[in-house]
Scaffold this motif. Structure first.
Motif, PDB file in Angstrom:
ATOM      1  N   LEU A  28       0.859  -1.194   0.000  1.00 15.98           N
ATOM      2  CA  LEU A  28       0.000   0.000   0.000  1.00 15.98           C
ATOM      3  C   LEU A  28       0.888   1.234   0.000  1.00 15.98           C
ATOM      4  N   PHE A  47      -6.168  -1.509   6.624  1.00 15.61           N
ATOM      5  CA  PHE A  47      -5.339  -0.502   5.967  1.00 15.61           C
ATOM      6  C   PHE A  47      -5.622   0.891   6.529  1.00 15.61           C
ATOM      7  N   PHE A  73      -6.977  -4.671  -2.691  1.00 14.96           N
ATOM      8  CA  PHE A  73      -6.365  -3.638  -1.861  1.00 14.96           C
ATOM      9  C   PHE A  73      -6.858  -2.247  -2.262  1.00 14.96           C
ATOM     10  N   THR A  75      -6.323   2.044  -2.371  1.00 13.42           N
ATOM     11  CA  THR A  75      -5.204   2.939  -2.696  1.00 13.42           C
ATOM     12  C   THR A  75      -5.277   4.156  -1.790  1.00 13.42           C
TER      13      THR A  75
END
Length: 199
Positions: A28, A47, A73, A75
């Motif tokens: 990340l 995250f 995932f 961003t």
């Protein structure tokens, strides 16, 4: 024989403890995540983004049995906006594109703004579509003709002839017109009308 069996158990243990069943390490940019290495199937990570960045997507992902992460995932996108483009025949004022900053659009002479004049940067995005600068259509009648018509309205606005003449002459004077110009304008209009009526 016993030695071979022990070796077999060791190999099985090594394989089960290897990368088989593990998901790829998470990545990340401009952010961080919480996990314990190695990540096993059904493990979940969360995250967060660094300061001045905003998370786009979900804040968690789970390692599946097929070695994939679900959901994908997210961003980390900057909270600042990209510089906007100038509209055709226009420009914007403002040099700060940080989150919360405001820019103002303007158009060149003979163009008018269609849309919102101000735009604000909110979490990396401008809060609306940029406006456009539209050409102002020219008056269908010349300014002198409009002035003459306004002067002639004096005769409709007053029943008293002397007052109407006085207003008429005053309006001609204010517009910088003369009786000769008015006469020529009326003769031109008469000729145009006759041309449209005649077969």
């Amino acid at each position: 024989m016993f030695f071979r069996f022990v070796c077999y158990l060791v190999v099985v243990r090594l394989i089960s403890g290897s990368d088989v069943g593990h998901c790829p390490d998470p990545v990340l940019l401009h952010g961080k995540f919480s996990f314990r290495w190695p990540v096993k199937a059904r493990d979940t990570i969360t995250f967060t983004c660094n300061e001045h960045y905003i998370l786009k997507g979900g804040n968690w992902s789970q390692c599946r049995e097929d070695h994939t992460w679900v959901p994908p995932f997210p961003t980390c996108k900057s909270r600042d906006c990209d510089p906007p483009e100038n509209p055709a025949h226009g420009y914007y004022e403002g040099k700060n594109f940080n989150s919360g900053s405001i820019i103002t659009y303007h158009c060149e002479d003979r163009y008018r703004l269609v849309g919102t004049q101000e735009q604000q940067c909110i979490d990396g995005e401008w809060n609306g579509a940029p406006p456009v600068c539209e050409l102002i259509p020219e008056a269908s009648k010349p300014a002198r003709q409009i002035a003459h018509e306004k002067a002639l309205l004096a005769f409709q606005e007053s029943e008293e002839l002397c007052k109407a003449v006085e207003n008429f002459m005053q309006r001609l004077k204010e517009n910088g017109s003369t009786m000769e110009e008015l006469k020529h304008s009326l003769e031109t209009k008469k000729a145009e009308l006759e041309a449209t009526i005649s077969p």
